[in-house]
Design an enzyme around this catalytic site. Structure first.
Site, PDB file in Angstrom:
ATOM      1  NE  ARG A   1      -1.849-114.644  20.237  1.00 19.17           N
ATOM      2  CZ  ARG A   1      -1.083-113.657  20.688  1.00 19.17           C
ATOM      3  NH1 ARG A   1      -1.599-112.708  21.459  1.00 19.17           N
ATOM      4  NH2 ARG A   1       0.184-113.607  20.397  1.00 19.17           N
TER       5      ARG A   1
ATOM      6  CD  GLU B   1       1.543-108.219  25.905  1.00 19.01           C
ATOM      7  OE1 GLU B   1       1.067-107.975  24.794  1.00 19.01           O
ATOM      8  OE2 GLU B   1       2.740-108.473  26.104  1.00 19.01           O
TER       9      GLU B   1
ATOM     10  CD  GLU C   1       7.583-107.612  19.144  1.00 22.76           C
ATOM     11  OE1 GLU C   1       6.770-108.509  18.847  1.00 22.76           O
ATOM     12  OE2 GLU C   1       7.479-106.912  20.172  1.00 22.76           O
TER      13      GLU C   1
ATOM     14  CD  GLU D   1       1.018-116.376  18.484  1.00 22.70           C
ATOM     15  OE1 GLU D   1      -0.137-116.667  18.854  1.00 22.70           O
ATOM     16  OE2 GLU D   1       1.586-115.313  18.792  1.00 22.70           O
TER      17      GLU D   1
ATOM     18  NE  ARG E   1       6.554-112.265  29.219  1.00 17.80           N
ATOM     19  CZ  ARG E   1       6.638-111.239  28.391  1.00 17.80           C
ATOM     20  NH1 ARG E   1       7.026-110.060  28.829  1.00 17.80           N
ATOM     21  NH2 ARG E   1       6.337-111.366  27.111  1.00 17.80           N
TER      22      ARG E   1
ATOM     23  CD1 TRP F   1       7.431-103.773  30.435  1.00 12.48           C
ATOM     24  CD2 TRP F   1       5.807-105.022  29.530  1.00 12.48           C
ATOM     25  NE1 TRP F   1       6.508-102.920  29.851  1.00 12.48           N
ATOM     26  CE2 TRP F   1       5.511-103.654  29.291  1.00 12.48           C
ATOM     27  CE3 TRP F   1       4.927-105.999  29.053  1.00 12.48           C
ATOM     28  CZ2 TRP F   1       4.362-103.246  28.608  1.00 12.48           C
ATOM     29  CZ3 TRP F   1       3.795-105.578  28.367  1.00 12.48           C
ATOM     30  CH2 TRP F   1       3.512-104.221  28.150  1.00 12.48           C
TER      31      TRP F   1
ATOM     32  NE  ARG G   1       5.321-104.885  19.212  1.00 10.25           N
ATOM     33  CZ  ARG G   1       5.848-103.959  20.006  1.00 10.25           C
ATOM     34  NH1 ARG G   1       6.685-103.056  19.541  1.00 10.25           N
ATOM     35  NH2 ARG G   1       5.533-103.921  21.276  1.00 10.25           N
TER      36      ARG G   1
ATOM     37  CG  ASP H   1       6.831-111.505  23.353  1.00 12.24           C
ATOM     38  OD1 ASP H   1       6.239-112.092  22.441  1.00 12.24           O
ATOM     39  OD2 ASP H   1       6.645-110.313  23.632  1.00 12.24           O
TER      40      ASP H   1
HETATM   41  C1  GCU Z   1       4.496-109.048  22.027  1.00  9.06           C
HETATM   42  C2  GCU Z   1       4.403-107.829  21.160  1.00  9.06           C
HETATM   43  C3  GCU Z   1       3.054-107.192  21.231  1.00  9.06           C
HETATM   44  C4  GCU Z   1       1.967-108.230  21.011  1.00  9.06           C
HETATM   45  C5  GCU Z   1       2.148-109.404  21.939  1.00  9.06           C
HETATM   46  C6  GCU Z   1       1.207-110.559  21.644  1.00  9.06           C
HETATM   47  O1  GCU Z   1       4.504-108.688  23.373  1.00  9.06           O
HETATM   48  O2  GCU Z   1       5.388-106.913  21.540  1.00  9.06           O
HETATM   49  O3  GCU Z   1       2.995-106.179  20.269  1.00  9.06           O
HETATM   50  O4  GCU Z   1       0.711-107.674  21.175  1.00  9.06           O
HETATM   51  O5  GCU Z   1       3.424-109.914  21.798  1.00  9.06           O
HETATM   52  O6  GCU Z   1       1.682-111.563  21.138  1.00  9.06           O
HETATM   53  O7  GCU Z   1       0.028-110.495  21.930  1.00  9.06           O
END
Ligand code: GCU
Length: 659
Positions: free
Chosen positions: A308, A275, A382, A376, A325, A521, A150, A354
């Site tokens: 996080r 993720e 992005e 954060e 989500r 997602w 990003r 997000d």
């Molecule tokens: C968003 C982003 C990702 C990143 C994620 C995060 O989803 O698109 O690239 O890794 O946030 O904050 O961990």
């Protein structure tokens, strides 16, 4: 010995520290008192300014007539300082060396005003103790995400195709810029820790140490993103179970070695069970167990774990309407309040999804009164134009930091939290941030960390005055005009009324209304022929609204009180639903798309008119980006409008062209 001021390498923009910004200081007689490395940094700054502009700097001599006294009176390591001006003498005093450094930049920021009228003692202290930039930089180029995940400002400042860049001159100049806006920590690698990057923690720690050496003279501490699976992938253990004794011993030994290389190491940033990253769930352990295991390893050395809270199911079935989500972080973390070690900061994205252009403030930020919190935000744009569009996010971040979780009288987010963390928007681009005007985002985020209740417009003016020190009125007015409303303009031509996403999957640039609608997602808008939006009420929806304390739970629950700008985040409504200004949702949607395009065009014109007042390279770079912004704004407007005209069949009242 005064530390020489790091100069920006040839061809690199000085951003908010052009030489000229030091003129008011540099023409004065200045006395610097105190000892220690950061005092040498301060002395170096003053000496350079005086050498350039004809002033004089003394060290530790007795104060006869001076214009400015910068004095360190203690060694408590604190960041606070006081400033007063009496009988022609401006005095900055600090009991900790970082405080003296921040006091110096305070004087620089104030410009001539620092030497004008007398004023009594003012105390300045940071609102948030940790003000950190998270670089999502990969050491090795990632096949999908590239060098910087990003990143919209070129390559990484630190890493180049698997190796440390080694250009420490630029990093020193970067550290100086960061200190001048209040940032005191950086994390130097991506939160998604791939195989190469994992090794920064162990056999590649020397590369981190070199970065830390470059950041240290400006009071910036270095942190690392680490993988939760490190004991396995680096240590060869059969498990990463946070309660396993051998795992804990491995982390303790790893931390020991890190501190041997970097004595003032800041700590770890961890994206776990998120993720696809490994985490404590794999061992049936909680996130408190996970965070505390790493915290125990860092505690003897004074380090912090930024853990996080971005934990959700990224493989959900779009057919399943019960999983939301937005709820996930609160569901996971609220029950853990009180279980985290003292040196854990729970790092919470400002919104529940997000980094969309409009989201409510995350309910997690009000749900853990016994846990230290980091808010954060994403300086890298992005979802807000990827540094091709002008989108100054100061007002959005300020709204989040000022949001009260206990009603108007209760503490606001910016008072509850201990840290502000921003995903960095910088790279090896000559303007640092790709779009020269995106520098304003970086500057603002640092200053908001220092003073979360600052007026964003004042911070923009500060940035302006520093970056364009001799700006004629017309230039200052023009810059204000193109930046101050740019967030709302961006909101107007993209996804409407808080619904979010509608972006191209993967890279997230440009419109695609259904791009994520049938994806795993968890980011849906549920538009059909009758209406649009996500029902997150407790009565009929996912129950997300009930995660807020009163009065917010009630405010968001009801269609009558939910703020219009978040309407589609909380409710699914018919296109004919009437907003507070009397317009229907569908008409508002059409109108604001067209308005957004018109506003972007107007901003581009203002910028064009500033050509004679801005240096050529900067003007051209911004002008080029405006062309792309305009193209992008039209594309957004046309796709969103056409999509909703086709779904709803409701024509635009004003008969404008929709495709
Ligand atoms: C968003 C982003 C990702 C990143 C994620 C995060 O989803 O698109 O690239 O890794 O946030 O904050 O961990």
């Amino acid at each position: 010995m005064p530390l020489p001021v790091p100069t920006v390498p040839e061809g690199v923009d000085p951003a908010w520290l052009p030489d000229e910004a030091f003129r008011p200081l540099g023409t004065r007689r200045v006395l610097v008192r105190g000892s220690g490395p950061l005092v040498e940094t301060v002395h170096g700054e003053v000496a350079a300014a005086c050498a350039r502009f004809g002033g004089r700097v003394e060290r530790d001599a007795s104060p006869e007539p001076y214009d400015l006294l910068l004095e360190l009176t203690g060694d408590d390591g604190g960041e606070a300082f006081t400033c007063e001006r009496r009988a022609g003498l401006t005095t900055v005093t600090a009991t900790g060396a970082p405080g003296l450094l921040y006091g110096l930049f305070h004087v620089v920021r104030r410009g001539p005003a620092a030497f004008a009228e007398d004023h009594g003692l003012q105390c300045h202290r940071p609102g948030l103790a940790l003000r950190m930039l998270d670089h999502w930089d990969n050491v090795a180029v990632h096949p999908v995400m590239g060098q910087v995940e990003r990143g919209y400002a070129g390559g990484s400042l630190f890493w180049d195709d698997g190796r440390a860049r080694g250009d420490l001159a630029r990093i020193r100049a970067y550290a100086r810029l960061l200190a001048a806006c209040g940032i005191n920590a950086v994390s130097v690698n991506n939160v998604n820790v791939h195989a190469v990057e994992a090794r920064l923690l162990t056999d590649r720690i020397d590369e981190v140490a070199a970065l830390a050496d470059a950041f240290r003279p400006y009071g910036v501490r270095t942190h690392l993103s680490v993988t939760f699976a490190a004991p396995m992938v680096l240590g060869g253990l059969p498990t990463a179970d946070p309660l396993d004794a051998s795992v804990r011993a491995w982390w303790a030994a790893a931390a020991e070695r890190v501190y041997a290389a970097v004595p003032d190491f800041g700590g770890f940033v961890v994206k776990a069970d998120s993720e696809g990253q490994p985490g404590p769930f794999g061992y049936g352990r909680s996130h408190a167990d996970g965070a505390n295991a790493l915290a125990a390893a860092l505690a003897p050395h004074g380090g912090t774990v930024c853990w996080r809270a971005f934990v959700y199911d990224h493989r959900q079935d779009w057919r399943d309407r019960t999983t939301d989500r937005a709820r996930a972080a609160h569901d996971q973390f609220a029950p853990l309040d009180g279980e985290f070690a003292d040196n854990v900061l729970l790092q919470v994205k400002h919104g529940p999804m997000d980094f969309q252009v409009r989201e409510p403030v995350s309910p997690v930020l009000g749900a853990l009164p016994r846990t230290r919190l980091a808010v954060e935000v994403q300086a890298t744009q992005e979802y807000t134009g990827q540094q091709r569009h002008v989108c100054w996010l100061g007002p959005m971040w300020s709204e989040a930091l000022r949001f009260g979780h206990e009603g108007p009288a209760g503490p606001v987010v910016g008072q509850r939290a201990s840290a502000l963390v921003a995903v960095a928007n910088t790279g090896d681009d000559p303007f640092w941030t790709g779009h020269p005007l995106a520098q304003a985002n970086l500057y603002t985020v640092g200053r908001l960390g220092w003073q979360p209740d600052a007026e964003p417009a004042e911070l923009l003016d500060e940035w302006l005055a520093l970056t364009f020190p001799a700006a004629p009125r017309r230039l200052a007015d023009g810059l204000r005009a193109v930046l101050s409303g740019s967030w709302r303009t961006y909101e107007k031509y993209t996804a409407p009324l808080g619904v979010g996403f509608m972006v191209q999957p993967g890279h997230h640039y440009g419109p695609n209304v259904d791009g994520y609608e049938y994806s795993p997602w968890g980011t849906y808008h549920f538009a059909d022929r009758d209406g649009v939006g996500v029902d997150r009420s407790a009565a009929t929806g996912t129950g997300y609204a009930a995660q807020y304390p009163e009065p917010w739970a009630r405010v968001y629950e009801s269609l009558d009180t939910c703020p219009d700008e978040l309407l589609l985040f909380f409710h699914h409504v018919p296109y004919g639903h009437v907003l507070r200004d009397g317009r229907t949702v569908i008409q508002h949607l059409y109108d604001t798309r067209f308005e957004g395009v018109a506003e972007a065009a107007e901003a581009a014109e203002v910028w064009a008119s500033l050509a004679p007042l801005v240096d050529g390279a900067r003007h051209r770079r911004v002008a080029e980006r405006y062309e792309e912004q305009l193209r992008g704004a039209r594309e957004w407007c046309d796709q969103v409008n056409s999509y909703f005209l086709r779904k709803s069949g409701v024509p635009d009242e004003r008969g404008r062209r929709i495709y």
